[in-house]
Enzyme design. Structure first.
Site, short mmCIF file in Angstrom:
data_model
loop_
_atom_site.label_atom_id
_atom_site.label_comp_id
_atom_site.label_asym_id
_atom_site.label_seq_id
_atom_site.Cartn_x
_atom_site.Cartn_y
_atom_site.Cartn_z
N TYR A 1 9.28 -1.57 45.41
CA TYR A 1 7.86 -1.92 45.25
C TYR A 1 7.18 -1.06 44.19
O TYR A 1 6.26 -1.53 43.50
CB TYR A 1 7.13 -1.89 46.60
CG TYR A 1 7.58 -3.04 47.48
CD1 TYR A 1 7.12 -4.34 47.25
CD2 TYR A 1 8.53 -2.85 48.48
CE1 TYR A 1 7.59 -5.41 48.01
CE2 TYR A 1 9.01 -3.91 49.24
CZ TYR A 1 8.53 -5.19 49.00
OH TYR A 1 8.99 -6.25 49.73
N HIS B 1 0.39 -12.70 52.18
CA HIS B 1 1.57 -11.82 52.24
C HIS B 1 1.29 -10.42 51.73
O HIS B 1 2.21 -9.68 51.40
CB HIS B 1 2.73 -12.44 51.45
CG HIS B 1 3.27 -13.68 52.10
ND1 HIS B 1 4.11 -14.57 51.46
CD2 HIS B 1 3.10 -14.18 53.35
CE1 HIS B 1 4.42 -15.56 52.29
NE2 HIS B 1 3.82 -15.35 53.43
N ALA C 1 2.91 -25.00 35.81
CA ALA C 1 1.52 -24.80 36.25
C ALA C 1 0.58 -24.57 35.06
O ALA C 1 -0.52 -25.11 35.03
CB ALA C 1 1.46 -23.61 37.21
P1 NAD Z 1 9.72 -19.16 45.54
O1 NAD Z 1 10.34 -18.16 44.64
O2 NAD Z 1 10.39 -19.50 46.82
O3 NAD Z 1 9.57 -20.53 44.74
C1 NAD Z 1 8.96 -20.62 43.48
C2 NAD Z 1 8.61 -22.06 43.23
O4 NAD Z 1 7.87 -22.12 42.01
C3 NAD Z 1 9.82 -22.98 43.05
O5 NAD Z 1 9.62 -24.16 43.81
C4 NAD Z 1 9.82 -23.31 41.54
O6 NAD Z 1 10.28 -24.63 41.27
C5 NAD Z 1 8.34 -23.19 41.22
N1 NAD Z 1 8.07 -22.81 39.83
C6 NAD Z 1 8.70 -21.88 39.07
N2 NAD Z 1 8.10 -21.78 37.87
C7 NAD Z 1 7.06 -22.65 37.87
C8 NAD Z 1 6.05 -22.99 36.93
N3 NAD Z 1 6.00 -22.41 35.72
N4 NAD Z 1 5.14 -23.92 37.27
C9 NAD Z 1 5.17 -24.53 38.48
N5 NAD Z 1 6.10 -24.25 39.42
C10 NAD Z 1 7.03 -23.32 39.13
O7 NAD Z 1 8.24 -18.69 45.77
P2 NAD Z 1 7.29 -18.86 47.03
O8 NAD Z 1 7.36 -20.24 47.55
O9 NAD Z 1 5.97 -18.30 46.59
O10 NAD Z 1 7.88 -17.92 48.19
C11 NAD Z 1 8.51 -16.70 47.98
C12 NAD Z 1 7.81 -15.43 48.46
O11 NAD Z 1 8.09 -14.54 47.38
C13 NAD Z 1 6.33 -15.39 48.57
O12 NAD Z 1 6.03 -15.20 49.88
C14 NAD Z 1 5.87 -14.14 47.78
O13 NAD Z 1 5.31 -13.19 48.66
C15 NAD Z 1 7.11 -13.56 47.21
N6 NAD Z 1 7.05 -13.33 45.75
C16 NAD Z 1 5.87 -13.09 45.14
C17 NAD Z 1 5.82 -12.92 43.76
C18 NAD Z 1 4.47 -12.65 43.12
O14 NAD Z 1 3.58 -12.09 43.77
N7 NAD Z 1 4.26 -13.05 41.87
C19 NAD Z 1 6.98 -13.02 43.00
C20 NAD Z 1 8.20 -13.26 43.67
C21 NAD Z 1 8.22 -13.42 45.05
#
Ligand code: NAD
Length: 240
Positions: free
Chosen positions: A59, A114, A226
């Protein structure tokens, strides 16, 4: 796509996909690894008990990356803030993301279900403190003044997400639900679309670059990145 003019309450759910184009990697893009780590080793209470040094370091590195000059909000985050500023009704944002990119783009009152990377929590008092600095088991806690009591304020697998009552209330009264960049594999967020659809008049939209586990539950799917799709969708909503 038909979105009624009468909508007043919008709830948005975001996941790691919206931050991917800002340089923060998602889980699913790496076959279940998060920045080369097994998720259960760095995002579960058991992993923290077994190997606290690895978890603190993980982290601390994520926080450092988030604060680096390479990471900033993209057009997806910016469009959502524009919607909140200009929409005639209420726009609420629930995020699974632990980064602060929605805040940096100007969105207000975000529900971080989260937790947040820029926070640490005392396990004795439950008090939460903001931090941009690294911390570990040697860091003295600001409230109890002892080392060993601080942990990242992140909800790990098996722990109850934050703000659930407020989120359920928002979902039960919204008339437009938009889920962006989330895989639909992490619960309870994966079932928010079902809660929103308990209102028969609620319109549901998923924005993702791929089909997800829960795509079939939405009224409309917008396939793409997105940062490219949200500016168009938000213009459409603001011009209703
Ligand atoms: P995930 O990693 O499970 O899924 C990511 C999703 O985003 C996928 O379905 C993918 O197809 C889609 N995706 C990827 N790039 C994209 C784009 N440019 N535009 C649109 N869609 C796109 O993520 P999740 O469902 O958020 O769950 C995972 C957990 O991971 C969360 O609870 C979170 O706490 C944690 N996490 C957070 C971060 C962050 O804070 N940025 C990063 C990694 C993981």
């Amino acid at each position: 796509m038909i979105i009624p003019k009468s909508i007043k309450e919008i709830v948005i759910l975001t996941g790691a996909g919206i931050s991917a184009e800002s340089g923060i990697r998602t889980f699913r893009d790496q076959n279940g690894l998060w920045e080369n780590h097994d998720i259960m080793e760095v995002a579960s209470p058991g992993g923290f008990e077994r190997n606290p040094e690895v978890v603190y370091e993980f982290y601390n590195l994520r926080r450092k990356q988030l604060l680096s000059v390479e990471v900033s909000p993209n057009l997806g985050h910016i469009s959502l803030s524009r919607l909140q500023d200009l929409f005639k009704g209420r726009v609420s944002l629930v995020t699974q993301n632990v980064d602060d990119l929605h805040e940096r783009s100007g969105f207000k009152n975000i529900l971080h279900m989260h937790g947040e990377l820029l926070q640490m929590r005392c396990v004795k008092s439950g008090k939460v403190f903001s931090t941009k600095e690294p911390f570990d088991e040697r860091t003295n806690c600001p409230c109890c003044l002892q080392a060993g009591n601080l942990r990242p304020n992140i909800v790990w697998f098996g722990e109850r997400p934050f703000h659930m009552k407020e989120i359920e209330d928002l979902l039960s009264s919204c008339d437009l639900f938009i889920s962006i960049g989330t895989s639909g594999e992490v619960y309870p967020a994966a079932m928010f679309v079902n809660l929103a659809k308990e209102n028969s008049h609620c319109v549901t939209i998923e924005v993702n670059k791929e089909v997800t586990q829960v795509s079939h539950n939405f009224d409309y799917l917008i396939s793409g990145k997105a940062s490219e799709e949200l500016p168009k969708l938000i213009d459409k909503i603001l011009n209703l």
